[in-house]
Design an enzyme around this catalytic site. Structure first.
Site, PDB file in Angstrom:
ATOM      1  N   ASP A   1       0.874  -1.161   0.000  1.00 48.63           N
ATOM      2  CA  ASP A   1       0.000   0.000   0.000  1.00 48.63           C
ATOM      3  C   ASP A   1       0.911   1.211   0.000  1.00 48.63           C
ATOM      4  O   ASP A   1       1.876   1.275   0.774  1.00 48.63           O
ATOM      5  CB  ASP A   1      -0.922   0.019   1.220  1.00 48.63           C
TER       6      ASP A   1
ATOM      7  N   PHE B   1       4.254   6.463 -12.968  1.00 49.40           N
ATOM      8  CA  PHE B   1       2.803   6.604 -13.055  1.00 49.40           C
ATOM      9  C   PHE B   1       2.330   7.388 -11.850  1.00 49.40           C
ATOM     10  O   PHE B   1       3.113   7.788 -11.000  1.00 49.40           O
ATOM     11  CB  PHE B   1       2.114   5.223 -13.128  1.00 49.40           C
TER      12      PHE B   1
END
Length: 206
Positions: free
Chosen positions: A67, A163
């Site tokens: 995460d 990204f």
């Protein structure tokens, strides 16, 4: 050895495959598995563990979950764990109906939100909490960071690599944004790259 990565993000899969090049990195959709666990944790680590446990429950094979997100210091480290759902200052935790803002809009809004504070502190950092789960009772956790500076104008964004928020995070020591880095450069110094390297070392020593 093959490892399942607890994500639907092909960009993450590509990065992990580059770092763990001697292993086969699969994501749930590669095996036709629907995977969208509810991330109810309050920290990167908690959400990473939720994803690892859920995917292990589905496949009963070793998995890696991470995460990650961006934290802007002048915004009290927001958007943090809500980075992928961030929808501007009014919807820091995402839109109530669950739909997502485009990444370009997220980037524009994050810069604007920081500009609106009039703060001179533009420092930010990424966090990656990564879990290697071998079985339900045996797992390893690492957490790493990656520091940078948020640009002050969306028109200064640069780069086609990476990204997410990478085109708007500037690295003074490199004189370029994260998105301007080569894949090898990013994997060597990024939050995910450093965390994955630690996981790689753990796997070697098992």
């Amino acid at each position: 050895m093959r490892l399942f990565l607890a994500t639907g993000n092909r960009h993450k899969q590509k990065e992990m495959q580059e770092i763990l090049s001697d292993m086969e990195i699969l994501i749930p959709s590669d095996k036709g598995i629907t995977f969208d666990p509810e991330e109810t944790g309050t920290t990167f680590y908690e959400n990473s563990l939720i994803k690892a446990r859920e995917l292990y429950r589905l496949i009963k094979e070793p998995v890696i979950a991470d995460d990650s997100g961006i934290c802007v210091k002048a915004l009290n480290n927001a958007p943090g764990i809500y980075s992928s759902r961030y929808a501007g200052p009014e919807f820091m935790k995402g839109y109530p109906d669950g739909h997502k803002m485009s990444q370009e809009e997220q980037n524009i809004n994050l810069i604007k939100q920081l500009n609106d504070t009039k703060s001179t502190d533009r420092s930010c950092f990424y966090v990656c909490a990564m879990v290697l789960m071998l079985n339900e009772e045996r797992f390893y956790v690492v957490q790493e960071t990656f520091e940078g500076v948020l640009l002050d104008d969306i028109n200064k964004q640069s780069g086609t690599g990476g990204f997410g928020y990478d085109p708007i995070v500037y690295l003074p020591e490199y004189g370029k944004t994260i998105a301007d880095l080569t894949a090898d450069e990013k994997n060597r110094i990024s939050h995910r790259g450093k965390a994955a390297l630690q996981i790689k070392n753990i796997l070697k020593n098992l």
